[in-house]
Write a protein that holds these residues in place. Structure first.
Motif, PDB file in Angstrom:
ATOM      1  N   PHE A  97     -53.181 -29.748 -75.161  1.00  0.00           N
ATOM      2  CA  PHE A  97     -54.401 -30.447 -75.555  1.00  0.00           C
ATOM      3  C   PHE A  97     -55.137 -29.606 -76.593  1.00  0.00           C
ATOM      4  O   PHE A  97     -55.329 -28.401 -76.407  1.00  0.00           O
ATOM      5  N   VAL A  98     -55.518 -30.254 -77.697  1.00  0.00           N
ATOM      6  CA  VAL A  98     -56.178 -29.507 -78.772  1.00  0.00           C
ATOM      7  C   VAL A  98     -57.687 -29.720 -78.688  1.00  0.00           C
ATOM      8  O   VAL A  98     -58.173 -30.851 -78.748  1.00  0.00           O
ATOM      9  N   TRP A 135     -65.903 -32.181 -73.276  1.00  0.00           N
ATOM     10  CA  TRP A 135     -64.922 -33.229 -73.013  1.00  0.00           C
ATOM     11  C   TRP A 135     -64.477 -33.154 -71.562  1.00  0.00           C
ATOM     12  O   TRP A 135     -64.075 -32.092 -71.094  1.00  0.00           O
ATOM     13  N   TRP A 136     -64.598 -34.263 -70.846  1.00  0.00           N
ATOM     14  CA  TRP A 136     -64.108 -34.337 -69.472  1.00  0.00           C
ATOM     15  C   TRP A 136     -63.019 -35.391 -69.420  1.00  0.00           C
ATOM     16  O   TRP A 136     -63.161 -36.456 -70.033  1.00  0.00           O
ATOM     17  N   GLY A 137     -61.956 -35.131 -68.689  1.00  0.00           N
ATOM     18  CA  GLY A 137     -60.953 -36.184 -68.560  1.00  0.00           C
ATOM     19  C   GLY A 137     -59.847 -35.805 -67.601  1.00  0.00           C
ATOM     20  O   GLY A 137     -59.786 -34.672 -67.110  1.00  0.00           O
ATOM     21  N   GLY A 146     -55.576 -21.101 -74.145  1.00  0.00           N
ATOM     22  CA  GLY A 146     -56.597 -22.082 -73.774  1.00  0.00           C
ATOM     23  C   GLY A 146     -57.742 -21.508 -72.958  1.00  0.00           C
ATOM     24  O   GLY A 146     -58.803 -22.138 -72.835  1.00  0.00           O
ATOM     25  N   PHE A 147     -57.551 -20.306 -72.435  1.00  0.00           N
ATOM     26  CA  PHE A 147     -58.527 -19.671 -71.544  1.00  0.00           C
ATOM     27  C   PHE A 147     -59.999 -19.830 -71.959  1.00  0.00           C
ATOM     28  O   PHE A 147     -60.828 -20.210 -71.133  1.00  0.00           O
ATOM     29  N   PRO A 148     -60.358 -19.579 -73.252  1.00  0.00           N
ATOM     30  CA  PRO A 148     -61.791 -19.657 -73.592  1.00  0.00           C
ATOM     31  C   PRO A 148     -62.369 -21.070 -73.618  1.00  0.00           C
ATOM     32  O   PRO A 148     -63.582 -21.221 -73.630  1.00  0.00           O
ATOM     33  N   VAL A 149     -61.519 -22.099 -73.656  1.00  0.00           N
ATOM     34  CA  VAL A 149     -62.067 -23.458 -73.789  1.00  0.00           C
ATOM     35  C   VAL A 149     -62.057 -24.239 -72.479  1.00  0.00           C
ATOM     36  O   VAL A 149     -62.603 -25.330 -72.400  1.00  0.00           O
ATOM     37  N   TYR A 156     -63.367 -29.377 -70.993  1.00  0.00           N
ATOM     38  CA  TYR A 156     -63.154 -28.505 -72.140  1.00  0.00           C
ATOM     39  C   TYR A 156     -64.437 -28.373 -72.947  1.00  0.00           C
ATOM     40  O   TYR A 156     -65.199 -29.338 -73.083  1.00  0.00           O
ATOM     41  N   ALA A 157     -64.647 -27.194 -73.522  1.00  0.00           N
ATOM     42  CA  ALA A 157     -65.805 -26.976 -74.400  1.00  0.00           C
ATOM     43  C   ALA A 157     -65.338 -26.245 -75.662  1.00  0.00           C
ATOM     44  O   ALA A 157     -64.546 -25.303 -75.584  1.00  0.00           O
TER      45      ALA A 157
END
Ligand code: HEC
Length: 435
Positions: free
Chosen positions: A162-163, A171-173, A198-201, A253-254
């Motif tokens: 996921f980008v 973003w929630w999903g 992906g850890f920081p997001v 995600y942020a």
């Protein structure tokens, strides 16, 4: 005899019930005069150790928080904000009400009153650096590729990477992945983990087991949050993953200012084939309320819902489940003899999905015939920063603009003999504490 505290019952019954729930009498909160009158509170001596222990998992380069709190230079510009966030207990994120219910948890990241007083005293003194030689060595962090539960037997990622764009709204999903299991297996440990990049997001990730994609309940599997590292179940307990199970990943995600790709996975460690644990650990959505009525603009809208336990249970953890307008949830036990005991209350912030796991010796013991009573408050006013539209009425529904109220509960069942033994053990412990 113990004094009545809030809504708790008094007298000998109260003592037993407090023991059942693992609640010890609250000691009076002393407004700690941090560091005493004269001793100067400094960053290097007093503040840095607290930041290392309670803030830096999130507040460091490449982690989810907006700024680093690793060094004096990092922290100094944030002194006022730190005072404000810690004294209101907005940070670290942990929203258990400290005045009522069980107070001992695993992975409790909250600050003590003394630690808060120390941080506040430091800010009030002008945020002095202090003697550089007092500075503790920097905290080391685990490698991001490492599984804390050990190398899992099966790793199931979200279907596609996921980008997360450089800039954008939160973003929630949900994602769904096939577990690939062709036979039922018992698991003894589980961990949900972002990929190293992906850890920081990844703000949070919650995994669930479902039979089909559109099922809206299913069994809770595990929650990833920084500072919490997977679940290794108590010896003799396990969770059943059925053949054909689908893993549902709920992700928040942020963006962090640069495009970042994540592929969160869940790792499972199995019991050997054919071996079954003595106890099945359940994690269920209980006391679901399908009948919410939340008028526009209104705050503190209360709803009550109930779940009967037909067996004895040992409650190992809970998580409120509310949507944007959620404000607070309390759970209490209505015991078979009609007495009630508050188990826990927690405020709700839609930005944080925190699972509260009870410490082993504080896990509430609920005799069969107990009703779990869930009390939820919603805030549909404009004061709620997550409110999608305070002009709208809201009711139960799946969309995030609808609302919800239930309690994720983790527990296992005890037969009468095991239950009696657990109660005895708890009483002995409480008696010792009283001496
Ligand atoms: C579990 C991760 C986590 C921990 C632990 C944590 N923070 Fe945070 N903090 C965040 C995130 C994410 C934000 C920004 C979003 C939000 O406010 O929810 C934030 C925001 C803040 C802010 C507000 C920044 C601003 O833009 O105004 C302050 C101040 C702060 N944290 C201080 C602390 C301190 C001090 C500690 C430790 C005592 C701490 N935090 C522990 C994740 C964390």
């Amino acid at each position: 005899m113990k004094a009545s505290i809030g809504t708790r019952s008094v007298g000998s019954f109260g003592v037993v019930a407090l023991a059942l729930l693992g609640v010890s009498t609250l000691s009076a909160v002393t407004p700690a005069a941090a560091g005493g009158q004269n001793a100067e509170v400094t960053f290097t001596k007093d503040v840095a150790p607290i930041l290392q222990a309670s803030c830096q998992t999130c507040h460091r380069e490449g982690a989810i928080a907006p700024m680093s709190l690793m060094t004096y230079e990092d922290a100094r510009p944030w002194a006022r904000a730190i005072k404000e966030k810690v004294s209101t207990r907005m940070m670290p994120p942990w929203y258990i009400d400290r005045n009522v219910g069980v107070q001992s948890f695993k992975y409790d990241r909250s600050l003590s009153d003394d630690q808060i007083a120390t941080l506040v005293a430091w800010v009030d003194a002008g945020a002095p650096r202090g003697n550089p030689s007092d500075m503790p060595p920097p905290r080391e962090f685990a490698d991001r590729d490492r599984w804390h539960i050990g190398e899992p037997d099966l790793v199931i990622p979200i279907p596609e990477p996921f980008v997360v764009p450089a800039e954008g709204a939160n973003w929630w999903g949900d994602f769904f992945s096939d577990s690939g299991l062709t036979e039922d297996r018992w698991i003894k440990a589980v961990e949900t983990k972002p990929s190293a990049e992906g850890f920081p997001v990844v703000h949070h990730a919650v995994t669930r087991l479902q039979e089909t994609e559109d099922a809206d309940t299913g069994d809770f599997l595990n929650e990833y949050a920084q500072g919490k590292n997977g679940d290794v179940f108590p010896p003799g307990t396990g969770r059943l993953v059925k053949a054909g199970s689908i893993i549902r990943f709920n992700l928040h995600y942020a963006s962090i200012g640069k495009e970042t790709t994540d592929r969160t996975s869940v790792g499972l460690t199995f019991y050997p084939k054919g071996e079954e644990p003595e106890k099945e650990l359940f994690s269920r959505a209980l006391a679901q309320n399908f009948d919410l009525d939340i008028p526009p603009g209104e705050d503190n809208v209360r709803h009550d819902s109930y779940h009967p336990f037909t067996t004895n249970v040992r409650l190992t953890g809970f998580q409120p489940h509310l949507h944007n307008r959620g404000k607070r949830q309390c759970i209490e036990a209505i015991l078979p003899d009609g007495n009630t005991q508050t188990i826990s209350c927690a405020n709700w912030d839609f930005g944080w999905h925190i699972v509260y796991n009870y410490a082993d010796d504080a896990q509430p013991l609920l005799p069969k015939g107990t009703f779990l009573h869930t009390i939820t408050w919603h805030d549909n006013s404009s004061a709620n920063r997550w409110n999608p539209d305070p002009r709208n009425w809201a009711g139960f529904g799946q969309r995030s603009s609808d609302d919800m109220s239930f309690t994720w509960t983790s527990y296992y069942e005890l037969d009468d003999e095991e239950f009696a033994a657990a109660v005895e053990e708890r009483k002995a412990m409480t008696d010792n504490n009283d001496e």
